[in-house]
Design a protein around this motif. Structure first.
Motif, PDB file in Angstrom:
ATOM      1  N   CYS A 293      21.886 -14.810  -8.262  1.00 59.01           N
ATOM      2  CA  CYS A 293      22.307 -13.644  -9.047  1.00 59.01           C
ATOM      3  C   CYS A 293      22.511 -12.409  -8.168  1.00 59.01           C
ATOM      4  O   CYS A 293      22.612 -11.293  -8.671  1.00 59.01           O
ATOM      5  N   GLU A 294      22.530 -12.599  -6.860  1.00 58.10           N
ATOM      6  CA  GLU A 294      22.812 -11.566  -5.862  1.00 58.10           C
ATOM      7  C   GLU A 294      21.725 -10.502  -5.741  1.00 58.10           C
ATOM      8  O   GLU A 294      21.995  -9.363  -5.379  1.00 58.10           O
ATOM      9  N   TYR A 295      20.478 -10.875  -6.022  1.00 56.33           N
ATOM     10  CA  TYR A 295      19.363  -9.991  -5.691  1.00 56.33           C
ATOM     11  C   TYR A 295      19.166 -10.084  -4.186  1.00 56.33           C
ATOM     12  O   TYR A 295      19.387 -11.139  -3.577  1.00 56.33           O
ATOM     13  N   ILE A 296      18.750  -8.992  -3.589  1.00 57.14           N
ATOM     14  CA  ILE A 296      18.498  -8.987  -2.153  1.00 57.14           C
ATOM     15  C   ILE A 296      17.003  -8.782  -1.909  1.00 57.14           C
ATOM     16  O   ILE A 296      16.313  -8.147  -2.701  1.00 57.14           O
ATOM     17  N   LEU A 297      16.529  -9.338  -0.816  1.00 55.97           N
ATOM     18  CA  LEU A 297      15.124  -9.226  -0.466  1.00 55.97           C
ATOM     19  C   LEU A 297      14.796  -7.802  -0.054  1.00 55.97           C
ATOM     20  O   LEU A 297      15.500  -7.206   0.767  1.00 55.97           O
TER      21      LEU A 297
END
Length: 132
Positions: A116-120
């Protein structure tokens, strides 16, 4: 599979949430820690995933405690968490938020967040709580 997401209030969903936590052998989260809003993803009218949405006066919304219903066959709920996250993202945008924040170290949740294109964010950060 067709999924439907519904928003529930804490009082209607908390007991179900606790049962789900127990099946995963997760600790029970106090209702005092939870916001009033929880989003629940349904597969054929059976609840399969939930995530809690914390409203605030900033443009950063916190979502937390994603949990699945282990009594639903994985094939039936496959893709449900991603659908739920995408729904919550659209909801957050409508409410004026510009960023969603969550935490997880559960591999399947992390994998879905990345899809879902969350980034760390921060790595190797500890959480600190003070009970008042």
């Amino acid at each position: 599979m067709e999924f439907v997401v519904k928003k529930h209030n804490k009082s209607e969903f908390y007991a179900i949430f606790c049962k789900w936590l127990e099946t995963h052998k997760f600790p029970i989260v106090s209702d005092l820690w939870l916001p009033e809003n929880v989003f629940v993803c349904y597969a054929d009218e059976i609840p399969c995933y939930c995530i809690w949405f914390y409203h605030n006066d900033a443009k950063l919304a916190h979502i937390g405690f994603p949990t699945s219903n282990k009594n639903v066959n994985y094939k039936k709920k496959q893709g449900g968490l991603q659908h739920l996250l995408e729904y919550v993202e659209k909801y957050a945008k409508r409410k004026g938020y510009v960023t969603l924040f969550t935490t997880s170290n559960t591999e399947s949740v992390v994998s879905t967040l990345e899809k879902c294109e969350y980034i760390l964010g921060d790595k190797n950060v500890n959480h600190f709580f003070k009970i008042i």
